[in-house]
Design a protein around this motif. Sequence first.
Motif, PDB file in Angstrom:
ATOM      1  N   ALA A  45       0.789  -1.246   0.059  1.00 45.21           N
ATOM      2  CA  ALA A  45       0.190  -0.050   0.222  1.00 45.21           C
ATOM      3  C   ALA A  45       0.749   0.770  -0.006  1.00 45.21           C
ATOM      4  O   ALA A  45       1.297   1.674   0.804  1.00 45.21           O
ATOM      5  CB  ALA A  45      -1.149  -0.259   0.595  1.00 45.21           C
ATOM      6  N   GLY A  46       1.448   1.541  -1.105  1.00 43.99           N
ATOM      7  CA  GLY A  46       2.325   2.842  -1.563  1.00 43.99           C
ATOM      8  C   GLY A  46       3.532   2.521  -0.902  1.00 43.99           C
ATOM      9  O   GLY A  46       3.836   1.301  -1.380  1.00 43.99           O
ATOM     10  N   GLU A  47       4.352   3.529  -1.348  1.00 47.75           N
ATOM     11  CA  GLU A  47       5.440   3.095  -2.065  1.00 47.75           C
ATOM     12  C   GLU A  47       6.205   2.794  -0.135  1.00 47.75           C
ATOM     13  O   GLU A  47       7.435   1.247  -0.849  1.00 47.75           O
ATOM     14  CB  GLU A  47       6.523   4.125  -2.381  1.00 47.75           C
ATOM     15  CG  GLU A  47       7.923   4.009  -2.502  1.00 47.75           C
ATOM     16  CD  GLU A  47       8.846   5.322  -2.876  1.00 47.75           C
ATOM     17  OE1 GLU A  47       9.501   5.454  -3.244  1.00 47.75           O
ATOM     18  OE2 GLU A  47       8.052   5.749  -4.168  1.00 47.75           O
ATOM     19  N   MET A  53      -2.719  -7.969   2.167  1.00 49.12           N
ATOM     20  CA  MET A  53      -3.381  -9.748   2.306  1.00 49.12           C
ATOM     21  C   MET A  53      -3.387 -10.123   0.243  1.00 49.12           C
ATOM     22  O   MET A  53      -3.669 -11.451   0.721  1.00 49.12           O
ATOM     23  CB  MET A  53      -4.232  -9.644   3.454  1.00 49.12           C
ATOM     24  CG  MET A  53      -3.793  -9.171   4.828  1.00 49.12           C
ATOM     25  SD  MET A  53      -2.469 -10.673   4.892  1.00 49.12           S
ATOM     26  CE  MET A  53      -4.414 -12.644   5.143  1.00 49.12           C
ATOM     27  N   GLU A  54      -3.932  -9.086   0.176  1.00 48.86           N
ATOM     28  CA  GLU A  54      -4.707  -9.765  -2.204  1.00 48.86           C
ATOM     29  C   GLU A  54      -3.674 -10.738  -2.598  1.00 48.86           C
ATOM     30  O   GLU A  54      -3.651 -10.916  -3.452  1.00 48.86           O
ATOM     31  CB  GLU A  54      -5.432  -8.486  -2.895  1.00 48.86           C
ATOM     32  CG  GLU A  54      -4.283  -7.622  -2.430  1.00 48.86           C
ATOM     33  CD  GLU A  54      -5.267  -6.320  -2.726  1.00 48.86           C
ATOM     34  OE1 GLU A  54      -5.169  -6.218  -4.524  1.00 48.86           O
ATOM     35  OE2 GLU A  54      -6.299  -5.251  -2.566  1.00 48.86           O
ATOM     36  N   ASP A  55      -2.016 -10.188  -1.851  1.00 49.74           N
ATOM     37  CA  ASP A  55      -0.806  -9.838  -2.761  1.00 49.74           C
ATOM     38  C   ASP A  55      -1.175 -11.924  -2.984  1.00 49.74           C
ATOM     39  O   ASP A  55      -0.587 -12.300  -1.936  1.00 49.74           O
ATOM     40  CB  ASP A  55       0.274  -9.930  -2.292  1.00 49.74           C
ATOM     41  CG  ASP A  55       1.289  -9.701  -3.151  1.00 49.74           C
ATOM     42  OD1 ASP A  55       1.187 -10.433  -4.342  1.00 49.74           O
ATOM     43  OD2 ASP A  55       2.589  -9.365  -3.078  1.00 49.74           O
ATOM     44  N   PHE A  56      -1.845 -12.526  -4.074  1.00 47.75           N
ATOM     45  CA  PHE A  56      -2.241 -13.900  -3.727  1.00 47.75           C
ATOM     46  C   PHE A  56      -0.877 -14.355  -4.206  1.00 47.75           C
ATOM     47  O   PHE A  56      -0.495 -15.620  -3.793  1.00 47.75           O
ATOM     48  CB  PHE A  56      -3.465 -14.298  -4.786  1.00 47.75           C
ATOM     49  CG  PHE A  56      -2.993 -14.183  -5.849  1.00 47.75           C
ATOM     50  CD1 PHE A  56      -2.550 -15.044  -6.764  1.00 47.75           C
ATOM     51  CD2 PHE A  56      -3.815 -12.746  -6.588  1.00 47.75           C
ATOM     52  CE1 PHE A  56      -2.564 -15.333  -8.315  1.00 47.75           C
ATOM     53  CE2 PHE A  56      -3.389 -12.584  -7.621  1.00 47.75           C
ATOM     54  CZ  PHE A  56      -2.716 -13.980  -8.944  1.00 47.75           C
ATOM     55  N   LEU A  57      -0.340 -14.292  -5.350  1.00 46.29           N
ATOM     56  CA  LEU A  57       1.105 -14.321  -5.233  1.00 46.29           C
ATOM     57  C   LEU A  57       2.024 -14.527  -4.689  1.00 46.29           C
ATOM     58  O   LEU A  57       2.845 -15.529  -4.151  1.00 46.29           O
ATOM     59  CB  LEU A  57       1.743 -13.671  -6.331  1.00 46.29           C
ATOM     60  CG  LEU A  57       0.896 -13.345  -7.411  1.00 46.29           C
ATOM     61  CD1 LEU A  57       1.859 -12.602  -8.881  1.00 46.29           C
ATOM     62  CD2 LEU A  57       0.624 -14.768  -8.580  1.00 46.29           C
TER      63      LEU A  57
END
Length: 716
Positions: A45-47, A53-57
């Motif tokens: 979320a931002g730099e 949590m949605e980063d399924f990879l």
Amino acid sequence: MKQKDSFAVNKKTEDLSINTENPKDQLLTSNQGVPINDDQNSLIAGERGATLMEDFLFREKMTHFDHERIPERVVHARGSAAHGYFQVYESMEKYTKAHFLQDPSVKTPVFVRFSTVAGSRGSTDLARDVRGFATKFYTEQGVYDLVGNNIPVFFIQDAIKFPDLVHAVKPEPHNEIPQAASAHDTFWDFISLMPESTHMIMWLMSDRAIPRSYRMMEGFGVHTFRFVNAEGQSHFVKFHWKPLLGVHSVCWDEAQKISGKDPDFHRRDLWEAIESGAFPEWELGVQIVPEEDEFKYEFDLLDATKIIPEELVPVKRIGKLVLTHNPDNFFAETEQVAYHAGNVVPGIDFTNDPLLQGRLFSYTDTQLIRLGGPNFHEIPINRSIAPVHNNQRDGFMRQTINQGRVSYNPNSLGGGCPFQAGAMQGGFKSYTERIDGKKIRGRSKSFFDHFSQAKLFYESQSEAEKQHLTNALRFELGKVETIEIRQRMVGLLSQVNKTLAKNVADGLGLTVPEALEYPINHSIPADGNPEDYQPVNVEPSIKKSDALSMANTSKNTIKTRQIALLAADGFEEQSLQNFKKALETEGAMISVVAPKFGTIKGAKGIETKVDQTLLTASSVLFDAVFVCGGSVGVETLLEEPSAVEFVDEAFKHCKPIATVGEGIELLKASNQLRKHLEKGTVSSIGVLVDQSPEEFVNAIAQHRFWEREKKDKNLN
């Protein structure tokens, strides 16, 4: 990539999802095949923000990493394996209907795993320990596993004692010390209370427990099995693996140093031999006993603490095992392979050996937890190459996609399929054996001879082997802190050989008891009479067996022996080339060892590549040493303390040593060697000065010159 033979099991099955695309055209994907454009950065979320949590990879990659280590085996955790084939010499149809033992033209694919027993995956290869020798045959009748060890007997007679044995030999639970070692109180406490372990202890304390390599050790099925032929006739059978390179060991001091220099010594040796094309070979031998001779012998065929001496039943060599290629992936193959003593094919069956009977339960139970569920047989390395049809379904890690609505038997909706295989279709049928008796907890009286074969083993050893066995017992019991345990063990040893017991006792500052007071026998039932369960003394009819001593092994080859050629700038070129050529012609593996890497220049300006340096190499990693001549080169070596130590240790460990010309000066720098050179006694103990390469080849074939140990004492 090297093309593998057509019989390789992971090439024979067509549903292994092997990606045959050009590696240069492959895209990075998720486990579901979704192309990934960035595998280096998490979704945040931002730099400088939090990871989302949605980063399924990220979650897929990290979850797989978190779970990529499966529980290691409780025993046999540290292993090494290879693919190959087995080929029978002649049909064994007289004894067994097993198809892979019928046709000499058929090569049956195999996967063989070697292992230590007590240590963890991170322990050393050179521990004093039993070695596992497990062979998975991928036969046209299904998978057959011959699961054995490099020692033909075992510690216990009944599998119910196996957890106690393993708990005793494993690191002690209060401090997790020592790792991969039996030299501690809990192990010897257990053994000293278990007279039935005495025979196994003789083997474990012998040089058999520290093999030179996996390629130079025997294998045994341990138990007595059955061969059953097409007519339903049964014969008892013991299985043997006989290495064509002979049976060789290292000495204990050397083993300890190898553990520091290269703890992967055996695993590396197996891998490199196969990669170089020096394929390891064993012959399968069988001892066959007719059913009517079951009670012919003074020991019980069903007792796993006993062998059948080869003088009574010779070993018939019936086929050859050849290991031809290494695994592609250690985890997928070596770690995930699952052996099971209960994996048999028609023509091979079990006996009532109580240790074997327990193993038939334990293997499946162990694999269920280690490999995640009941479908471990579907992992590629465990998969049968014969078609599998049954009504087993679902569960963790299921890979087969079963079609249709029927998963039960009998059925009519599926046409009755799969049908039971009748006798004509070669279905497995357990041998029909009459069983008549009361349900009890106990053992046959025929299992209470605990010392006769321990005596046979000890008396069959050479003098050097006896001394090594004595030293091993002194070392192991010397690590035991409880004096009462040491004393009990000396008492048990007195039942094997009085001289052995006295020599061990002297080293421990103890005396041999006049009469053995047996400890409380663990196998006495609560309502049993102790007098009925005491060990019985049986005098062995065979007093000595040549097959039990490694002094009688094959000594006609130097194939794959590791030879160090010590040299430095100014070496004498001709002798180096002569010896190198002669050794390589006989199949030895040569390493030029010098003070530094690069090349060394001979006295005539010829350059030779350096394979290892005195810093990276050690004599314990080689089978023999040749010291190159040349005054300038030898003077350089004399200035290197590690070069003198190299020769000194090779002599101490009884290895063949050769030199020509000025190289003798490096030998004289060794205190022990100098004494022998002055007395002119070196030629008889494997130290060759100004002799031919052929003489050196013959000396290496003898493996070791153990008589040096005795001669050294005479010189002091």
